[in-house]
Each structure stands twice: as C-alpha cells, then as structure tokens.
Design a protein around this motif. Structure first.
Motif, PDB file in Angstrom:
ATOM      1  N   GLU A  79       0.832  -1.216   0.000  1.00 30.60           N
ATOM      2  CA  GLU A  79       0.000   0.000   0.000  1.00 30.60           C
ATOM      3  C   GLU A  79       0.860   1.256   0.000  1.00 30.60           C
ATOM      4  OE1 GLU A  79      -3.266   0.414   0.178  1.00 30.60           O
ATOM      5  OE2 GLU A  79      -4.023  -1.600   0.594  1.00 30.60           O
ATOM      6  N   ASP A  80       2.061   1.145   0.529  1.00 25.19           N
ATOM      7  CA  ASP A  80       2.784   2.359   0.905  1.00 25.19           C
ATOM      8  C   ASP A  80       3.872   2.718  -0.089  1.00 25.19           C
ATOM      9  OD1 ASP A  80       1.264   2.919   3.337  1.00 25.19           O
ATOM     10  OD2 ASP A  80       1.973   0.925   3.841  1.00 25.19           O
ATOM     11  N   VAL A  81       3.409   3.402  -1.116  1.00 26.68           N
ATOM     12  CA  VAL A  81       4.256   3.838  -2.213  1.00 26.68           C
ATOM     13  C   VAL A  81       4.106   5.355  -2.307  1.00 26.68           C
ATOM     14  CG1 VAL A  81       4.573   3.722  -4.709  1.00 26.68           C
ATOM     15  CG2 VAL A  81       3.832   1.685  -3.448  1.00 26.68           C
ATOM     16  N   ALA A  82       5.202   6.027  -2.521  1.00 25.89           N
ATOM     17  CA  ALA A  82       5.127   7.476  -2.713  1.00 25.89           C
ATOM     18  C   ALA A  82       6.089   7.845  -3.832  1.00 25.89           C
ATOM     19  CB  ALA A  82       5.498   8.206  -1.423  1.00 25.89           C
ATOM     20  N   MET A  83       5.687   8.786  -4.664  1.00 28.03           N
ATOM     21  CA  MET A  83       6.613   9.232  -5.707  1.00 28.03           C
ATOM     22  C   MET A  83       6.419  10.702  -6.021  1.00 28.03           C
ATOM     23  SD  MET A  83       5.195   6.980  -8.947  1.00 28.03           S
ATOM     24  CE  MET A  83       4.975   5.390  -8.166  1.00 28.03           C
ATOM     25  N   ILE A  84       7.532  11.331  -6.351  1.00 32.65           N
ATOM     26  CA  ILE A  84       7.510  12.752  -6.648  1.00 32.65           C
ATOM     27  C   ILE A  84       8.458  12.972  -7.820  1.00 32.65           C
ATOM     28  CG2 ILE A  84       9.255  13.210  -4.865  1.00 32.65           C
ATOM     29  CD1 ILE A  84       7.805  15.809  -4.288  1.00 32.65           C
ATOM     30  N   HIS A  85       8.002  13.731  -8.811  1.00 31.43           N
ATOM     31  CA  HIS A  85       8.801  13.985 -10.010  1.00 31.43           C
ATOM     32  C   HIS A  85       8.963  15.488 -10.145  1.00 31.43           C
ATOM     33  CE1 HIS A  85      10.583  13.569 -13.889  1.00 31.43           C
ATOM     34  NE2 HIS A  85      10.149  12.354 -14.108  1.00 31.43           N
ATOM     35  N   ARG A  86      10.199  15.897 -10.300  1.00 31.54           N
ATOM     36  CA  ARG A  86      10.449  17.323 -10.461  1.00 31.54           C
ATOM     37  C   ARG A  86      10.470  17.700 -11.943  1.00 31.54           C
ATOM     38  NH1 ARG A  86      15.916  20.385  -8.430  1.00 31.54           N
ATOM     39  NH2 ARG A  86      15.447  22.431  -9.311  1.00 31.54           N
ATOM     40  N   VAL A  87       9.981  18.888 -12.253  1.00 32.50           N
ATOM     41  CA  VAL A  87      10.069  19.410 -13.614  1.00 32.50           C
ATOM     42  C   VAL A  87      10.664  20.813 -13.562  1.00 32.50           C
ATOM     43  CG1 VAL A  87       8.154  18.015 -14.495  1.00 32.50           C
ATOM     44  CG2 VAL A  87       7.693  20.284 -13.509  1.00 32.50           C
ATOM     45  N   GLY A  88      10.943  21.350 -14.746  1.00 32.75           N
ATOM     46  CA  GLY A  88      11.635  22.639 -14.818  1.00 32.75           C
ATOM     47  C   GLY A  88      13.106  22.382 -15.100  1.00 32.75           C
ATOM     48  N   THR A  89      13.945  23.325 -14.709  1.00 34.05           N
ATOM     49  CA  THR A  89      15.382  23.224 -14.991  1.00 34.05           C
ATOM     50  C   THR A  89      16.105  22.523 -13.844  1.00 34.05           C
ATOM     51  OG1 THR A  89      15.308  25.237 -16.299  1.00 34.05           O
ATOM     52  CG2 THR A  89      17.473  24.537 -15.500  1.00 34.05           C
ATOM     53  N   LEU A  90      16.830  21.468 -14.161  1.00 33.16           N
ATOM     54  CA  LEU A  90      17.566  20.718 -13.131  1.00 33.16           C
ATOM     55  C   LEU A  90      19.059  20.707 -13.446  1.00 33.16           C
ATOM     56  CD1 LEU A  90      14.579  19.492 -12.791  1.00 33.16           C
ATOM     57  CD2 LEU A  90      15.764  17.571 -11.729  1.00 33.16           C
ATOM     58  N   GLU A  91      19.837  20.884 -12.399  1.00 33.96           N
ATOM     59  CA  GLU A  91      21.294  20.889 -12.537  1.00 33.96           C
ATOM     60  C   GLU A  91      21.835  19.473 -12.307  1.00 33.96           C
ATOM     61  OE1 GLU A  91      22.713  23.683 -13.515  1.00 33.96           O
ATOM     62  OE2 GLU A  91      20.881  24.870 -13.298  1.00 33.96           O
ATOM     63  N   ILE A  92      23.080  19.265 -12.726  1.00 37.50           N
ATOM     64  CA  ILE A  92      23.758  17.973 -12.524  1.00 37.50           C
ATOM     65  C   ILE A  92      23.713  17.578 -11.046  1.00 37.50           C
ATOM     66  CG2 ILE A  92      25.945  16.734 -12.832  1.00 37.50           C
ATOM     67  CD1 ILE A  92      24.707  17.786 -15.454  1.00 37.50           C
ATOM     68  N   GLY A  93      23.388  16.347 -10.780  1.00 43.42           N
ATOM     69  CA  GLY A  93      23.377  15.835  -9.406  1.00 43.42           C
ATOM     70  C   GLY A  93      22.057  16.036  -8.686  1.00 43.42           C
ATOM     71  N   GLU A  94      21.172  16.850  -9.260  1.00 44.15           N
ATOM     72  CA  GLU A  94      19.876  17.049  -8.594  1.00 44.15           C
ATOM     73  C   GLU A  94      18.946  15.868  -8.883  1.00 44.15           C
ATOM     74  OE1 GLU A  94      19.432  21.787  -7.880  1.00 44.15           O
ATOM     75  OE2 GLU A  94      18.676  21.060  -9.801  1.00 44.15           O
ATOM     76  N   ILE A  95      17.990  15.698  -7.980  1.00 38.36           N
ATOM     77  CA  ILE A  95      17.063  14.566  -8.083  1.00 38.36           C
ATOM     78  C   ILE A  95      15.896  14.933  -8.995  1.00 38.36           C
ATOM     79  CG2 ILE A  95      15.452  13.096  -6.807  1.00 38.36           C
ATOM     80  CD1 ILE A  95      17.265  13.439  -4.350  1.00 38.36           C
ATOM     81  N   SER A  96      15.697  14.130 -10.049  1.00 36.97           N
ATOM     82  CA  SER A  96      14.542  14.366 -10.921  1.00 36.97           C
ATOM     83  C   SER A  96      13.327  13.575 -10.453  1.00 36.97           C
ATOM     84  CB  SER A  96      14.877  14.004 -12.368  1.00 36.97           C
ATOM     85  OG  SER A  96      15.338  12.672 -12.448  1.00 36.97           O
ATOM     86  N   ILE A  97      13.562  12.378  -9.949  1.00 34.64           N
ATOM     87  CA  ILE A  97      12.439  11.580  -9.453  1.00 34.64           C
ATOM     88  C   ILE A  97      12.854  10.837  -8.204  1.00 34.64           C
ATOM     89  CG2 ILE A  97      13.006   9.610 -10.952  1.00 34.64           C
ATOM     90  CD1 ILE A  97       9.880   9.174 -11.068  1.00 34.64           C
TER      91      ILE A  97
END
Lengths: 144, 85, 144, 85
Positions: A79-97
C-alpha cells in the motif's frame, strides 16, 4: 511516520531532498524502505550535459503515477508507495524523481520499487530536454 | 464539434503551440484527428508512428471516437525519471 | 556530493537519518541512487515487539561490510556503496541499517543494493535481541 | 599457548562473559578449542552446530590451527539488518 493511508504522487518544480518521502511511506509494521532517486547525470553516452529541462502534462502525470501505485498494490499487496517527479530546470546531481516503497519485508519492496520506476518511464507523461555542453538543445524522445 | 489539442515536447515544437483548438465533424476518430493535425502541421509527421494519444487524460486507441469538448493530447515517447535503464 | 572515492562502512550507536548516505554515494556521472533502510518493526510473526537491542563485534563487522562492498565492485563494477549499521537500543520505526548504492544506471544499482543487504545478513556479525511486549527478552539467532 | 575467546549474543550468555582467556597446547585447532569451551561452559553445547568461528576477525575452518595470541570469536547465527527477508 504517518499512521493514515496518505499517499504522495506529486509533480513539483521544487528541489527534491533525498529524504522527502521517507516519513510518508514508513509505518510501524514495516521493516524495509527501498528508495530510488533518479539524478541528473553529467553525460549521456559520453556527451557532456550542462543541465536538463523537464516538461510534463501535469494533470495526467499525477494520475498515471497513482495508477502505478495501484498496479503495485495489486501485484504485491503493498500500500505504501510514494513518488515525486520534479520538472523545470535541473542541474547535474539534482534529483529528478524520487520513489519510496515501504513494506514488512524487503524482497517485495525492492521488486516493487524497481517496477515503479520502470512503469513511470513507460506511462507517465514527462519529457526531458538535454542542454548539451556544446550549446545544442534536444528533446530526449525514446522509450527506455 | 470542437476539441482542444494539447501538445508536448517535440510535438509542441512541431505545432508551435502548447494548445490548439480544432473544429472537426462529428464521429471523427482519434487517428483521423491526428492525421488532420499532420496536414496542418507537417512537422508532426515525424511523430505519426511514435506518438501516443490521450483523450481526457487517458491513453486512447486511434479508433476511439472523439466527442465535443474532448481534450486530445499528443504525447511523444516519454523520457521522465532518470536516464535510460 | 563527493568527488573522491570515500566509502562509508560504519557501525554506530547514533540515530541514523534516512538521507545520511545520499551525499556519500552520489557522483556527477551517476543517474541512480538506490537506498535500503531496515527499520524496527512493531511485531515479528504477529508477536508484539517493544524495542530491539543490537550487539556487534565491531572490529570485524566494519571489515565484513567493506568486504561486501568489494564483492559488489567485482560483480557489477559499482564503486559507490555506503552502509551504516546502528547498534544499541532501537525503538520501533528507527533505522537499524542503511545501505546506499549509486551507479550510472538503475538496474545494476537495484541488484547491488538488494545483494548488499542479503550479504550483510549472512556475514556481518551483528545480533539483535527482541524485547517483547510481554516482557521476555530473546536473542534472534537464525539465518535469514 | 594462550588465546583470547570473544563471545557474542547467546554465546556470551552461555559463557557469562564477553571475553575469556584460555591456555591451550600448541597445535590446537579451532574445532578442538571450541570443544574445550563446551566442556567448560556446557550451555555452549547448543551452539555446536550453528556457531561460526573467527580467528583474528576472519571466519575460519574448524581444522585451522591456532597460534599463541590469537583472538577466537564465537559467532552465533547473525541477525543484523532488518527482519527476515
């Protein structure tokens, strides 16, 4: 730690911290939390990347992430799933998902988390544009 | 009838807009609507085989029949998450 | 994010935060970070647990964790593995072990992280004592 | 020769100490040393089949020969990490 059945399926333009979902997924009967973070690499097949720009069809993307959560519940009873996706401009090393799966036992949690990112990349409408170090800009449009 | 077409990533670049409104005869299918878009925006032709089409935020078959007010989305192969594999 | 080849294989009595290893494993050429957190469950096979007490043979445990890291490098070519195991008294929901594996691609990272926790449970000398809600105290001594 | 024996978890409870020093004849093997410990601490007998033995922090065969000053560790089945599976 949350006691209710809150789930997170979110598109955001904010920076994602690596522990952002931990508390959302963990409950007292769990023994395992598996987390996947997709990060921006400095190259693709050896070609230098400066940064990435992500675009989404937000209304549909959140619904499709939720659908992946339903598939996981049906397949593993998790049951316990969570997800978050970032959009916009991302720099090297940053988390996209960031995807977090919590379960009583670890084997299912690993399988479900790996499945989750595979499915996200198939059905969740998010696209990225490579901003190459040589100045070119290109949409990445391939199944993977 | 009138539908809204939403365009993303490369499809957006091909159309030159994130969203266009088109007038279609009743009974038009998803596939026919996309073929009509290619006529208006030839650069979309490169997506004919790879695009996924969604109606009202659900992936749809090309045989599905559109209705007035529908939101048709042109979805190039997605590339979210991290890199390949 | 670290640029050197620092690795973490540590036994600690301090509380482990879920993001404690993220920065140690992630490098600019990576696209995937898979993290496993083992947490203290409120029950074992339905019997209520109050808390756990972990004991270790510390000098050997850190060496054995390092050995697991070497196995992963040999199997998958993955250099960036970090693991930290807490000992002492742990409450329900707290993290007993955290393992982080970063790699250019996700499939290897999932496999290596899952392998890491399997191997830790086989060869790293750490034991836990169940403090049951009914007042009994028992070492958990079984292969798993 | 004299060796140090380190005991953990249930082995520690059986011996009643985390560490004991024992005097052994030269050439004693790991297996012989553990058998001797069972004689001194009968509660250790329950671990005869399941215990792993380490010499100087490396898992060792029971046939391995001990040397003066070695650290022999009695390691019951480990249970670190999270719960089973």
């Amino acid at each position: 730690m949350k006691d209710g059945n809150e789930r997170v399926y979110k598109i955001t333009t904010d920076r994602i911290e690596p522990d952002a979902l931990f508390g959302w997924s963990l409950k007292p009967h769990h023994g395992a939390v598996v987390t996947f973070a997709g990060t921006v690499r400095d190259n693709t097949d050896g070609r230098r990347t400066l940064r990435l720009e992500y675009e989404t069809y937000a209304e549909m993307a959140e619904a499709k992430m939720r659908e992946v959560g339903v598939e996981i519940r049906d397949k593993w009873g998790i049951e316990d799933v969570a997800m978050i996706h970032r959009v916009g401009t991302l720099e090297i090393g940053e988390i996209s998902i960031l995807i977090s799966v919590a379960a009583p036992h670890r084997k299912n949690a690993f399988e479900a988390c790996s499945y989750a990112i595979d499915r996200v990349k198939q059905i969740v409408p998010v696209w990225k544009k490579e901003i190459w170090a040589d100045g070119k800009r290109e949409w990445v449009e391939r199944q993977s | 009838m009138r539908i809204i077409v939403k365009c993303f990533a490369g499809c957006k670049d091909a159309v030159g807009a994130t969203s266009v409104s088109v007038e279609l005869p009743a009974g038009t299918t998803v596939g026919e609507a996309f073929a009509g878009l290619i006529e208006s925006y030839p650069a979309l032709g490169g997506y004919d085989r790879s695009v996924m089409l969604a109606v009202n935020r659900q992936y749809a078959d090309r045989q599905a029949v559109l209705e007035d007010g529908d939101e048709l989305a042109c979805i190039p192969p997605v590339s979210g998450g991290a890199g390949p594999q």
